[in-house]
Design an enzyme around this catalytic site. Structure first.
Site, mmCIF file in Angstrom:
data_model
loop_
_atom_site.group_PDB
_atom_site.id
_atom_site.type_symbol
_atom_site.label_atom_id
_atom_site.label_comp_id
_atom_site.label_asym_id
_atom_site.label_seq_id
_atom_site.Cartn_x
_atom_site.Cartn_y
_atom_site.Cartn_z
ATOM 1 N N ARG A 84 -7.801 -4.092 -3.410
ATOM 2 C CA ARG A 84 -7.243 -2.958 -4.159
ATOM 3 C C ARG A 84 -8.178 -2.633 -5.325
ATOM 4 O O ARG A 84 -8.034 -3.172 -6.421
ATOM 5 C CB ARG A 84 -5.838 -3.311 -4.668
ATOM 6 C CG ARG A 84 -4.889 -3.665 -3.553
ATOM 7 C CD ARG A 84 -3.480 -3.904 -4.009
ATOM 8 N NE ARG A 84 -2.727 -4.513 -2.925
ATOM 9 C CZ ARG A 84 -2.244 -3.843 -1.891
ATOM 10 N NH1 ARG A 84 -2.407 -2.546 -1.818
ATOM 11 N NH2 ARG A 84 -1.586 -4.463 -0.930
ATOM 12 N N CYS A 103 0.841 -1.214 0.000
ATOM 13 C CA CYS A 103 0.000 0.000 0.000
ATOM 14 C C CYS A 103 0.865 1.249 0.000
ATOM 15 O O CYS A 103 0.528 2.250 -0.635
ATOM 16 C CB CYS A 103 -0.920 0.008 1.217
ATOM 17 S SG CYS A 103 -2.040 -1.394 1.261
#
Lengths: 83, 220
Positions: free
Chosen positions: B134, B57
């Site tokens: 995601r 991330c």
């Protein structure tokens, strides 16, 4: 609140927006003059309307008397905040 | 012998659909409370990540920050999201700036109640019951959901593909054309196929670069 600090003072972006609203202006114009994205202006104006710092007049927005005092005289202790 | 009955309950997952208005929301972010309607008039890339202070991330946030100026040129805004608190988000973006030297210029939704994550189908329980996958949602200036990308927790997204996708959608809107596989700005685009036999017969005479009546390209 994004515009008003927990101690009642205004954030730098809020001061910039209020300064741009010394005379009635459309939000798009405020975004250009402050170099802030339009979504930030819309979100901030919503908060400042609630706090009585800004008012809407015929589709444009302007700083209220309290809003003008905040940027001119620094009356930072008069804005109510939700802590 | 006692018969065992196995029952399985599955939560109905709401999934947004392409071509329909994106689900409205109001959410707390690192830049204040925003509503979807605040982005009207701009393109919006709403994306989720699994969790703050995680390595993939972090690379993605740096990637999104890197393409942010290019997105601004295309009148597109970024809005991140994860099921973390706003304090966690603030600490993480400050950490990225301090340790990686990258300032995160876009707001990040603190979706602790999973309201937005649920509206957009960002949680895929097969991967994680608590973290968002995601996901990328491209929402146009009218608030219509135009594209979705879903990646698993393990795989970081390709920022250039997100730019390419915006370019392709904007080109489609401006010129009423489609874009072929691996298209990049400046390359030939697809002329929409004819709808009638008459149009098909005329198509080959219209000066396009055609392989056949249904497959014609043109330079913009």
């Amino acid at each position: 609140m994004a515009c008003i600090n927990p101690d009642g003072t205004l954030t730098a972006s809020a001061k910039a927006i209020l300064s741009a609203l010394s005379s009635p202006a459309a939000l798009e114009k405020v975004a250009k003059s402050t170099d802030l994205p339009l979504f930030r202006i819309r979100s901030s104006i919503r908060e400042m309307l609630e706090a009585g710092l800004v008012e809407k007049e015929e589709g444009k927005y302007a700083a209220t008397k309290l809003g003008r005092e905040k940027i001119e005289g620094g009356k930072d202790d008069q804005v109510k905040t939700d802590l | 012998m006692e018969e065992k009955v196995i029952t399985e309950t599955r939560e109905a997952v709401s999934m947004p659909r392409l071509g329909e208005p994106a689900p409205a929301f109001e959410a707390v972010t690192t830049q204040g409370t925003v509503r979807l309607e605040d982005f009207k008039g701009s393109w919006l890339i709403l994306f989720s990540h699994p969790a703050d202070f995680t390595p993939v991330c972090t690379t993605e946030f740096m990637g999104f920050a890197e393409i942010h100026p290019e997105l601004k040129k295309r009148e597109a805004e970024l809005l991140g999201l994860s099921v973390d608190s706003v304090s966690s988000h603030i600490a993480w973006v400050r950490n990225i700036e301090e340790k990686m030297g990258v300032k995160i210029p876009f707001p990040v939704i603190a979706d602790l109640d999973k309201n937005v994550a649920t509206l957009y189908g960002m949680i895929h329980p097969g991967e994680s019951k608590t973290e968002t996958s995601r996901c990328v949602f491209v929402i146009d200036p009218e608030g219509i959901l135009r594209a979705m990308i879903y990646y698993p927790l393990t795989t970081g997204r390709n920022m250039q593909e997100i730019l390419r996708l915006i370019d392709a959608l904007q080109t489609t809107d401006k010129h009423k054309v489609a874009t072929p596989a691996n298209w990049e700005p400046g390359e030939a685009v697809i002329v929409p196929p004819p709808n009638t036999q008459e149009m098909a017969e005329e198509r080959l005479k219209e000066g396009y670069e055609c392989k056949d009546w249904y497959f014609c390209k043109k330079k913009l």
